[in-house]
Design an enzyme around this catalytic site. Structure first.
Site, mmCIF file in Angstrom:
data_model
loop_
_atom_site.group_PDB
_atom_site.id
_atom_site.type_symbol
_atom_site.label_atom_id
_atom_site.label_comp_id
_atom_site.label_asym_id
_atom_site.label_seq_id
_atom_site.Cartn_x
_atom_site.Cartn_y
_atom_site.Cartn_z
ATOM 1 C CE1 TYR A 113 48.824 -27.327 -11.752
ATOM 2 C CE2 TYR A 113 46.447 -27.679 -11.943
ATOM 3 C CZ TYR A 113 47.578 -27.477 -11.167
ATOM 4 O OH TYR A 113 47.457 -27.427 -9.805
ATOM 5 C CE1 TYR A 152 42.513 -28.011 -10.603
ATOM 6 C CE2 TYR A 152 44.033 -26.223 -10.123
ATOM 7 C CZ TYR A 152 43.654 -27.541 -9.980
ATOM 8 O OH TYR A 152 44.407 -28.398 -9.216
ATOM 9 N NE ARG A 162 41.311 -28.559 -4.949
ATOM 10 C CZ ARG A 162 42.572 -28.599 -4.502
ATOM 11 N NH1 ARG A 162 43.531 -29.044 -5.268
ATOM 12 N NH2 ARG A 162 42.877 -28.234 -3.272
ATOM 13 C CG HIS A 165 46.006 -25.552 -5.271
ATOM 14 N ND1 HIS A 165 44.808 -25.464 -5.933
ATOM 15 C CD2 HIS A 165 46.709 -26.534 -5.910
ATOM 16 C CE1 HIS A 165 44.770 -26.343 -6.910
ATOM 17 N NE2 HIS A 165 45.910 -27.002 -6.926
ATOM 18 C CG HIS A 167 50.199 -29.021 -6.626
ATOM 19 N ND1 HIS A 167 49.453 -30.079 -6.158
ATOM 20 C CD2 HIS A 167 49.386 -28.352 -7.476
ATOM 21 C CE1 HIS A 167 48.251 -30.054 -6.704
ATOM 22 N NE2 HIS A 167 48.188 -29.013 -7.513
#
Ligand SMILES: [Fe+2]
Length: 240
Positions: A113, A152, A162, A165, A167
């Site tokens: 991110y 990640y 995770r 995905h 969000h």
């Protein structure tokens, strides 16, 4: 079934106790931060007259043309697998929600991110911010162009990763129709090991979090496509 003492050495084993109320079920033992987020008081539903009056209204002028295309927000294209993510936003009766604000945020193709607290040692992409938004059209349709995010690590438990995905945040016709959720990709091998995915205890509901590969919308020589429809309903609030 009962919760395993070490569920992450293998597939997550879910508690299956029908006596558990919805408040308790939002506190999911394997997903540590739910202990601080889960409501501790019974939920209440607001009277109809309080949530039909002042729904949020977002105009087209609030958006930039590039907001819905996360691959066109910088000088060059981001690295990764280019994808189209699209679907419809509907209410509980299946009616399309027009003008609903749909916002997305995601990791880059390397699973990183663009955020100060993300110290995962994977490269940032100077051509990818990882955030976008759009308004649904008259048929409730939304569409994003982006790149497929990477998996990640997240330190919830040893060797925690995770599944890939995106969000999503959505506003419907009223503020209490806001939904913050995550969309997943079909066939991800990390599903059985992810306590966030499995904190949705109903397996049929978990399936609804997974987008459908959409060959019809795939753009030849350019991008794969995934379809994911979203239904918004009024969310009960925690009693004051
Ligand atoms: Fe995430």
């Amino acid at each position: 079934m009962t919760a395993s003492s070490d569920p992450y050495s293998g597939p997550v084993v879910l508690p299956d106790d029908p006596t558990l109320g919805p408040e308790v079920q939002l506190d999911y033992p394997g997903y540590r931060s739910t202990q601080w987020r889960a409501p501790s008081l019974p939920l209440v539903t607001l009277p109809e007259e309080l949530h039909r009056l002042d729904g949020p209204v977002f105009g087209e002028s609030a958006l930039e043309p590039s907001d819905g295309d996360l691959t066109r927000q910088h000088a060059n294209e981001p690295l990764g697998e280019r994808i189209v993510v699209h679907g419809r936003v509907l209410d509980e009766d299946g009616r399309p929600l027009r003008g609903a604000l749909v916002e997305v945020w995601q990791a880059n193709a390397a699973g990183r991110y663009r955020h100060d607290v993300d110290r995962h040692p994977a490269p940032l992409d100077p051509n990818f911010s990882g955030a976008g938004r759009c308004l649904t059209d008259a048929e409730g349709r939304y569409r994003f162009t982006t790149i497929k995010p990477g998996a990640y690590p997240w330190r919830n438990h040893p060797n925690a990763w995770r599944p890939a995905h995106i969000h999503f945040s959505l506003y419907g016709r009223a503020f209490e129709q806001r939904l913050v959720t995550q969309m997943y990709f079909p066939g991800d091998p990390l599903f059985p090991y992810d306590p966030i995915f499995n904190s949705v205890r109903d397996p049929r509901a978990r399936e609804l979090l997974i987008a459908r590969f959409d060959l019809e919308e795939t753009r030849p020589e350019w991008a794969l496509a995934f379809e994911w429809d979203i239904v918004l309903s009024a969310t009960p609030f925690e009693a004051p």
